[in-house]
Design a protein around this motif. Structure first.
Motif, PDB file in Angstrom:
ATOM      1  N   UNK A  74       0.710  -1.072   0.233  1.00 45.18           N
ATOM      2  CA  UNK A  74      -0.034   0.010   0.204  1.00 45.18           C
ATOM      3  C   UNK A  74       0.783   1.756  -0.456  1.00 45.18           C
ATOM      4  N   UNK A  75       2.283   1.159  -0.382  1.00 49.34           N
ATOM      5  CA  UNK A  75       2.775   2.379   0.138  1.00 49.34           C
ATOM      6  C   UNK A  75       2.544   2.663  -1.883  1.00 49.34           C
ATOM      7  N   UNK A  76       2.421   3.964  -1.440  1.00 50.46           N
ATOM      8  CA  UNK A  76       2.239   4.827  -2.859  1.00 50.46           C
ATOM      9  C   UNK A  76       4.096   4.431  -4.004  1.00 50.46           C
ATOM     10  N   UNK A  77       4.846   3.484  -3.877  1.00 53.85           N
ATOM     11  CA  UNK A  77       6.051   3.764  -4.970  1.00 53.85           C
ATOM     12  C   UNK A  77       5.155   2.304  -5.360  1.00 53.85           C
ATOM     13  N   UNK A  78       4.592   1.186  -4.268  1.00 56.26           N
ATOM     14  CA  UNK A  78       4.131   0.152  -4.703  1.00 56.26           C
ATOM     15  C   UNK A  78       3.161   0.082  -6.094  1.00 56.26           C
ATOM     16  N   UNK A  79       1.679   1.617  -5.343  1.00 58.34           N
ATOM     17  CA  UNK A  79       0.930   1.515  -5.865  1.00 58.34           C
ATOM     18  C   UNK A  79       1.143   2.114  -7.010  1.00 58.34           C
ATOM     19  N   UNK A  80       2.040   2.235  -6.980  1.00 60.84           N
ATOM     20  CA  UNK A  80       2.591   3.662  -8.763  1.00 60.84           C
ATOM     21  C   UNK A  80       2.821   2.700  -9.584  1.00 60.84           C
ATOM     22  N   UNK A  81       4.307   1.136  -9.174  1.00 62.24           N
ATOM     23  CA  UNK A  81       4.528   0.044 -10.077  1.00 62.24           C
ATOM     24  C   UNK A  81       3.521  -0.163 -10.779  1.00 62.24           C
ATOM     25  N   UNK A  82       2.798  -0.870  -8.886  1.00 62.42           N
ATOM     26  CA  UNK A  82       1.372  -1.627  -9.679  1.00 62.42           C
ATOM     27  C   UNK A  82       0.543  -1.298 -10.603  1.00 62.42           C
ATOM     28  N   UNK A  83       0.132   0.563 -10.490  1.00 60.41           N
ATOM     29  CA  UNK A  83      -0.837   0.820 -11.167  1.00 60.41           C
ATOM     30  C   UNK A  83      -0.319   0.791 -12.664  1.00 60.41           C
ATOM     31  N   UNK A  84       0.819   1.512 -12.583  1.00 62.16           N
ATOM     32  CA  UNK A  84       1.891   1.652 -13.907  1.00 62.16           C
ATOM     33  C   UNK A  84       1.585   0.126 -15.206  1.00 62.16           C
ATOM     34  N   UNK A  85       1.710  -1.270 -13.843  1.00 61.91           N
ATOM     35  CA  UNK A  85       1.928  -2.421 -15.234  1.00 61.91           C
ATOM     36  C   UNK A  85       0.199  -2.490 -15.481  1.00 61.91           C
ATOM     37  N   UNK A  86      -0.961  -2.268 -14.799  1.00 61.32           N
ATOM     38  CA  UNK A  86      -2.192  -2.305 -14.808  1.00 61.32           C
ATOM     39  C   UNK A  86      -2.640  -1.569 -15.973  1.00 61.32           C
ATOM     40  N   UNK A  87      -1.852  -0.434 -15.972  1.00 63.04           N
ATOM     41  CA  UNK A  87      -2.682   0.259 -17.468  1.00 63.04           C
ATOM     42  C   UNK A  87      -1.578  -0.326 -18.336  1.00 63.04           C
ATOM     43  N   UNK A  88      -0.777  -0.252 -18.308  1.00 64.19           N
ATOM     44  CA  UNK A  88      -0.457  -0.889 -19.476  1.00 64.19           C
ATOM     45  C   UNK A  88      -1.179  -2.113 -19.748  1.00 64.19           C
ATOM     46  N   UNK A  89      -1.869  -3.021 -19.089  1.00 62.46           N
ATOM     47  CA  UNK A  89      -2.489  -4.426 -19.555  1.00 62.46           C
ATOM     48  C   UNK A  89      -4.153  -4.077 -20.054  1.00 62.46           C
ATOM     49  N   UNK A  90      -3.894  -2.885 -19.485  1.00 66.15           N
ATOM     50  CA  UNK A  90      -5.556  -1.900 -19.759  1.00 66.15           C
ATOM     51  C   UNK A  90      -5.438  -1.503 -21.783  1.00 66.15           C
ATOM     52  N   UNK A  91      -4.061  -0.701 -21.488  1.00 69.15           N
ATOM     53  CA  UNK A  91      -4.080  -0.452 -23.321  1.00 69.15           C
ATOM     54  C   UNK A  91      -4.118  -1.423 -23.991  1.00 69.15           C
ATOM     55  N   UNK A  92      -3.577  -2.898 -23.470  1.00 69.67           N
ATOM     56  CA  UNK A  92      -3.268  -3.687 -24.222  1.00 69.67           C
ATOM     57  C   UNK A  92      -4.542  -4.248 -25.306  1.00 69.67           C
ATOM     58  N   UNK A  93      -5.438  -4.492 -23.844  1.00 65.28           N
ATOM     59  CA  UNK A  93      -6.206  -5.499 -23.688  1.00 65.28           C
ATOM     60  C   UNK A  93      -7.808  -4.717 -24.255  1.00 65.28           C
ATOM     61  N   UNK A  94      -8.386  -3.481 -23.559  1.00 60.67           N
ATOM     62  CA  UNK A  94      -9.589  -2.311 -23.759  1.00 60.67           C
ATOM     63  C   UNK A  94      -9.123  -2.308 -24.778  1.00 60.67           C
ATOM     64  N   UNK A  95      -7.442  -1.317 -25.398  1.00 64.70           N
ATOM     65  CA  UNK A  95      -7.943  -0.942 -26.885  1.00 64.70           C
ATOM     66  C   UNK A  95      -8.021  -1.479 -27.783  1.00 64.70           C
ATOM     67  N   UNK A  96      -7.282  -2.503 -27.941  1.00 63.70           N
ATOM     68  CA  UNK A  96      -6.714  -3.451 -28.805  1.00 63.70           C
ATOM     69  C   UNK A  96      -7.365  -4.362 -28.438  1.00 63.70           C
TER      70      UNK A  96
END
Lengths: 456, 357
Positions: free
Chosen positions: B203-225
């Motif tokens: 729950x530390x911001x750095x962990x949240x940031x990295x996890x959100x980054x990876x999730x966003x990448x997957x979201x771009x891959x799945x939802x947009x394409x």
């Protein structure tokens, strides 16, 4: 020569010793578990781990164990809470220990995604307590029935707990005698460098030598501490190390109550004098009146020694079962659990599953979030037995199913399950773990060496 | 007896320890890299200005819409459409930060859900009164609604004719602006917590940031394409799931999303000036080759999306293999980010107890 030694051992473990260590242990263990159970419930984990997930990964042979529906899952925790109080007070002790062991183990068996060595340790200790007469002094049971009082117990009653603690440490130490731990300081290097931003000491954590120091210190500590705790001359200094070691791990790693369980439970190694003083103090505080007469010790005959021997044998043999499997243990993980391999791996994986229609060869990619929680997915992506169980779930879900996509529909009659899995172990670059060509739904999880994952 | 054996083991280990320490070369990880510096630079040089720029873009969109409401001219309608595109591109630069203030305001769900629910939208417009914060309207708010209202066939005439329609669009724009402003404002206070959040818990911001980054990448891959081209539907294409389908703008959004992911990875600012990013952390961990692979893969993907030209829906029907190959590239990158990079950082994904097995 062997004959005398045999007699020695029998008289050493069969002789009568004070019941005080056992009584104190009962109270300490009960308090710790009361705290642990309450913490688990208050953190909302009953809901997160057992009520919300729709699917659970089961242990081999325990597929029949299922979570209770909805909020009924709180019931075993309530029973554990009450039975902990029973254990602390020594009230309905046999029933309390049976209930605690039963409920705790039941909850653990529901989903192997949550396996932790220290949960296994708790189950074992709870199991042992069922058979140990830890309620025969300073307990409500004795208060109700003074006949039950016993001032002494056979020495093996105390030694079996020491043995169990010793097994945890010693095997944890043996498991550290491997190259990643000793020569690469992994996975500690990964975990410790994450503290690089700490003021002043951050640079120390970012450097690898601290990881090497911790690795080697931890290994030597685990291998030797049960012996240093057992010997009277070294006990005090050894316990100081116990405190330092576990408090440091508690500060650095998210291992919950485990450090405190070990810090408190290792008190079983303390001398009888010490335990009698503590018990005396407790009795004074609670104004305990000795109303009971001294009972003679019930000596354990051969009938008791046989199951105890079997238990000891299992504990000593189980961690070695990995030897039956070729290849890298950390990679295939066959024989990994129940072996006190603690903090040895940092394994990260990514698994993409595909449902393939056998008739047309068409494929559909699975969004794991639809079926698994984050924790479950994380565990699944690196462990073969999880991968097979998940493949079966997908097979069942998609077998003979009509899927509707907008105005188009598709009938999957006979699905095949495939997955592309990549795993990174202890900081190494990720490698192919399962290739997409491998069919998974026709594989069975059993004790035979796994052939279907890629070589390490 | 026992003590002799024990001291034997002890001595053996001590010797091993010494010899290995002597042999060990300086494999010391670079210890001058600080996560706090990465967080500070990302916040100050990218996140805060990006939110401000999104708010500004939405201001402009609101103004041009107000103008269209007065004039109802084709020209002003066209202007609003272009301003919507600009704001939507700006949204691509911030929606990955789905933690802290954004998470608190449910910013990404409220603004970025697509495809929109057109029947719910029409129902709202007809009714003339609606609660845009209500649960049933989750797909009747956000950027995707304007894709329908501003770009659907006959949208200009429908807008000219219907005052309720115009004011629904206005409410959507104002809500978008309000959401962005709330998050932007909260970031100015959250900024310090973010920068100090270098801890190791999940729950530390750095962990949240990295996890959100990876999730966003997957979201771009799945939802947009992935989902539109049929990766989750046995190859049956689903153009109705394309982002900004009516505006034929999905490719540009995907492109901006990928560019943002690359920029954040490198720690660059909005103008492309280099700074401290994940690449520097990986280098400090002696994983610069992984870092290079990631950047190279981003470059290849970005180039591929640029070369696609035109509208994703047309490419889907005419040259689906191009999109499938792009998808395969994006898929390979998931492993590098989620597995290799997260493992190297020692990021935890769960807040539960863990003993590392």
């Amino acid at each position: 020569m062997t004959a005398t030694r045999k007699i020695d051992i029998q008289s050493f473990f069969g002789r009568s010793v004070s019941i005080a260590p056992l009584v104190n242990f009962r109270i300490i263990f009960g308090l710790l578990m009361l705290f642990g159970v309450s913490r688990f419930v208050l953190k909302g984990w009953v809901s997160d781990l057992y009520i919300e997930p729709e699917f659970h990964f089961s242990y081999y042979g325990f597929e029949w164990v299922e979570a209770l529906p909805g909020n009924w899952m709180y019931l075993p925790f309530l029973i554990m809470f009450l039975s902990c109080i029973g254990i602390i007070l020594g009230a309905f002790y046999r029933l309390s220990t049976i209930l605690f062991f039963g409920c705790f183990t039941y909850v653990e068996l529901i989903d192997k995604s949550y396996y932790l060595n220290h949960y296994y340790f708790v189950s074992l200790i709870a199991f042992l307590l069922i058979f140990l007469p830890a309620n025969r002094d300073f307990s409500l049971d004795v208060r109700r029935n003074p006949e039950m009082f016993q001032s002494e117990v056979p020495a093996w009653n105390v030694w079996i707990i020491r043995f169990q603690m010793g097994v945890v440490y010693f095997f944890a130490g043996l498991a550290k005698l491997e190259s990643d731990w000793l020569l690469e300081a992994q996975p500690l290097k990964i975990w410790l460098q994450a503290y690089r931003d700490l003021p002043v000491i951050g640079a120390l954590f970012a450097s690898s030598w601290l990881a090497f120091f911790f690795s080697w210190f931890g290994c030597i500590y685990d291998l030797t501490i049960p012996f240093f705790l057992s010997a009277r001359r070294t006990r005090k200094i050894a316990y100081l190390f116990v405190l330092i070691f576990h408090i440091v791990t508690w500060l650095l790693f998210p291992i919950g109550v485990f450090p405190w369980v070990m810090i408190c439970c290792t008190s079983i190694f303390f001398s009888v004098d010490f335990h009698e003083k503590i018990r005396g103090g407790l009795k004074r505080i609670f104004r305990w009146n000795e109303r009971s007469s001294v009972q003679s010790v019930k000596r354990g005959g051969k009938l008791i020694m046989l199951p105890v021997g079997i238990y000891i044998f299992i504990q000593l043999a189980l961690p070695f079962r990995y030897l039956a499997y070729p290849g890298e243990l950390f990679w295939h993980e066959q024989g990994f659990r129940f072996s006190w391999r603690v903090m040895l791996m940092h394994k990260e994986g990514h698994a993409t599953f595909y449902v393939r229609d056998r008739e047309t060869g068409r494929e559909l990619e699975i969004d794991n979030e639809r079926f698994l929680t984050e924790v479950q997915e994380d565990q699944m992506a690196t462990q073969p037995d999880f991968i097979l169980e998940y493949a079966q779930l997908l097979k069942e879900t998609y077998r003979d199913t009509v899927l509707q996509f907008g105005i188009q529909s598709f009938h999957i009659v006979d699905p095949e399950i495939h997955a592309s899995v990549h795993v990174s172990l202890n900081g190494r670059p990720s490698k192919l773990f399962v290739k997409k060509e491998t069919r998974l739904d026709d594989k069975k999880d059993n004790f035979a060496p796994i052939q279907w994952i890629e070589a390490f | 007896m026992r003590s002799i054996r024990l001291s034997g083991i002890f001595a053996l280990l001590a010797v091993l320890l010494l010899s290995s320490q002597c042999k060990e070369k300086e494999t010391v990880t670079e210890d001058n890299f600080k996560k706090g510096e990465l967080l500070a630079q990302t916040a100050d040089r990218y996140i805060l200005p990006s939110y401000q720029s999104l708010v500004t873009s939405l201001d402009i969109l609101e103004q041009s819409w107000t103008k269209f409401e007065q004039t109802r001219s084709d020209l002003d309608f066209e202007q609003a459409r272009n301003n919507w595109k600009d704001a939507y591109l700006d949204f691509q630069k911030v929606y990955m930060f789905d933690f802290g203030p954004a998470y608190h305001h449910a910013f990404v769900i409220n603004s970025g859900t697509f495809p929109s629910d057109t029947s719910q939208i029409e129902q709202n417009i007809q009714a003339g009164n609606y609660d845009l914060g209500a649960a049933e309207n989750y797909a009747a708010i956000g950027f995707a609604v304007l894709d329908y209202l501003l770009f659907d066939t006959g949208s200009l005439q429908a807008m000219k004719d219907n005052q309720l329609r115009r004011s629904y669009a206005k409410d959507i724009i104002q809500k978008l602006r309000q959401e962005a402003l709330s998050v932007s404002t909260d970031w100015s206070t959250y900024r310090d917590e973010f920068v100090a959040g270098t801890g190791t818990s999940s729950t530390s911001p750095f962990s949240e940031f990295v996890n959100a980054y990876c999730k966003n990448y997957e979201l771009a891959k799945n939802a947009k394409l992935g989902i539109p081209i049929g990766m989750q539907s046995l190859g049956i294409q689903r153009p109705e799931y394309l982002e900004a389908r009516n505006a034929k703008f999905g490719r540009e959004l995907l492109l901006q999303n990928l560019k943002t992911l690359k920029t954040i990875f490198l720690g660059d600012d909005l103008n492309g000036n280099t700074g401290v990013g994940f690449d520097d952390y990986l280098t400090a961990l002696e994983k610069s080759s992984l870092s290079q692979q990631i950047v190279q893969a981003f470059d290849e993907m970005i180039l591929e999306v640029e070369n696609l030209g035109g509208d994703l829906e047309i490419i889907m029907t005419q040259e689906p293999e191009k999109l499938e190959s792009l998808y395969a590239k994006m898929q390979a990158q998931v492993v590098r980010l989620k597995t290799d990079m997260s493992a190297a950082f020692g990021i935890l994904i769960t807040y539960q107890d863990n003993d590392g097995d």
